[in-house]
Design an enzyme around this catalytic site. Structure first.
Site, mmCIF file in Angstrom:
data_model
loop_
_atom_site.group_PDB
_atom_site.id
_atom_site.type_symbol
_atom_site.label_atom_id
_atom_site.label_comp_id
_atom_site.label_asym_id
_atom_site.label_seq_id
_atom_site.Cartn_x
_atom_site.Cartn_y
_atom_site.Cartn_z
ATOM 1 N N GLU A 40 0.997 -0.811 0.099
ATOM 2 C CA GLU A 40 -0.128 -0.251 -0.089
ATOM 3 C C GLU A 40 0.988 1.029 0.244
ATOM 4 O O GLU A 40 1.674 1.065 0.819
ATOM 5 C CB GLU A 40 -0.771 -0.025 1.541
ATOM 6 C CG GLU A 40 -1.807 1.269 1.337
ATOM 7 C CD GLU A 40 -2.432 1.204 2.889
ATOM 8 O OE1 GLU A 40 -1.657 0.324 3.909
ATOM 9 O OE2 GLU A 40 -3.365 1.902 3.290
ATOM 10 N N LYS A 111 -9.532 1.598 -1.939
ATOM 11 C CA LYS A 111 -9.662 1.637 -0.921
ATOM 12 C C LYS A 111 -11.062 2.064 0.136
ATOM 13 O O LYS A 111 -11.703 3.015 0.252
ATOM 14 C CB LYS A 111 -9.057 2.148 -0.038
ATOM 15 C CG LYS A 111 -8.661 1.697 1.471
ATOM 16 C CD LYS A 111 -7.611 1.337 1.700
ATOM 17 C CE LYS A 111 -7.188 1.632 3.756
ATOM 18 N NZ LYS A 111 -5.838 2.177 4.339
ATOM 19 N N CYS A 146 -5.201 -2.861 3.225
ATOM 20 C CA CYS A 146 -4.839 -2.599 4.687
ATOM 21 C C CYS A 146 -6.262 -2.669 5.878
ATOM 22 O O CYS A 146 -6.547 -4.269 6.385
ATOM 23 C CB CYS A 146 -4.590 -1.666 5.079
ATOM 24 S SG CYS A 146 -2.640 -0.919 6.057
HETATM 25 O O1 LIG Z 1 -6.023 -1.911 11.333
HETATM 26 C C1 LIG Z 1 -5.016 -1.546 11.376
HETATM 27 O O2 LIG Z 1 -4.405 -1.644 12.446
HETATM 28 C C2 LIG Z 1 -3.509 -1.120 10.319
HETATM 29 C C3 LIG Z 1 -4.613 -0.059 9.214
HETATM 30 C C4 LIG Z 1 -3.575 0.672 8.773
HETATM 31 O O3 LIG Z 1 -2.841 1.049 9.091
HETATM 32 C C5 LIG Z 1 -4.161 1.678 7.565
HETATM 33 O O4 LIG Z 1 -5.447 1.385 6.510
HETATM 34 O O5 LIG Z 1 -3.579 1.948 6.159
#
Ligand SMILES: O=C(O)CCC(=O)C(=O)O
Length: 262
Positions: A40, A111, A146
């Site tokens: 990402e 996303k 993510c």
């Molecule tokens: O859910 C998490 O602990 C991390 C999610 C995250 O860092 C993101 O989506 O950028």
């Protein structure tokens, strides 16, 4: 089918253009793979919120140009991780890009679940609204990014749409690494799919990254796992294994849908 995950180390001292060139050359080094996956927001860093405006690009911007050429030169399917996309109305998104071996953009995915609660990504970016699958010759990819990993209903929707390999680029923080590893395996076991979860290494914007990218098979076995820093991991995926696992242990068939609300 060989899959390679390039866990990019994101260091803000490295100019974005240099990182683009470096990552493109790492993609070219994976010409023996069928599918290459990047993390990402590797051009900027998932937590470098102050830089989002500056690096935002159109879908056919510099990352697209570099990744399209790298996919074509290597002759691989490339999930190029995600970029900060600016659309025609000026709205920013965290958008994943997928290329075919001839360098054509085969899909993009915005996303859906933005991270940060009332800060960061959640306030700076627009939310995607459409789950995306991509049919490759040997498997169908389901795309997530993510924080999406925490929302199993999205993955079920991807599986219902035919996904056999779930691809999750991330910039997951080290302090919740246990969640990352657990959820990647959980998504594989509950959906009986491969999971290719590719994070970033190093520390950027003061946030140490979890790294530990992982390739999980449809039985939940870890086929390859990275350490905390920049690294490439690879594994052979058997496109028939998804069907075999679903046939021999038919959990998905036992789903009970439409239960009344208690
Ligand atoms: O859910 C998490 O602990 C991390 C999610 C995250 O860092 C993101 O989506 O950028």
């Amino acid at each position: 089918m060989r899959a390679s995950l390039i866990q990019v180390g994101v260091d803000q001292q490295e100019p974005v253009n240099s990182r683009r060139e470096r990552v493109a050359s790492r993609v070219r080094s994976q010409a023996d793979a069928d599918l290459v996956v990047l993390p990402e927001l590797w051009p900027v860093g998932a937590f470098a919120f102050d830089a989002f405006e500056e690096v935002a690009e159109a879908l056919d911007g510099p990352t697209h140009q570099a990744m399209s050429a790298a996919a074509r030169d290597a002759g691989v399917w490339l999930h190029a991780g995600s970029v900060i996309e600016r659309d025609a109305d000026g709205v920013l998104y965290n958008t994943s890009l997928v290329y075919s071996p001839d360098g054509e953009r085969a899909a993009h995915y915005r996303k859906i679940h933005r991270f940060g609660f009332d800060k960061g990504e959640a306030t700076l970016l627009g939310a995607g609204t459409e789950p995306v699958t991509v049919a490759l010759p040997d498997t169908t990819l389901g795309l997530a990014t993510c924080y999406d990993l925490r929302f199993p209903e999205l993955f079920r929707q991807l599986v219902d749409a035919g996904a056999q390999t779930l691809v999750v680029p991330a910039g997951w923080p080290a302090r919740r690494r246990a969640h990352w590893s657990l959820l990647a395996r959980a998504r594989a076991v509950e959906n009986q799919t491969y999971v290719l979860a590719c994070g970033t290494g190093g520390t950027h914007a003061g946030v140490e990254q979890a790294g530990h990218s992982v390739i999980v098979d449809p039985w939940g076995e870890v086929l390859a796992e990275a350490g905390p820093d920049e690294e490439i991991i690879s594994a052979e995926l058997d496109p028939e294994l998804v069907g075999k696992v679903r046939h021999s242990f038919p959990v998905l068939r036992d789903r009970v849908l439409g239960l009344p609300t208690p």
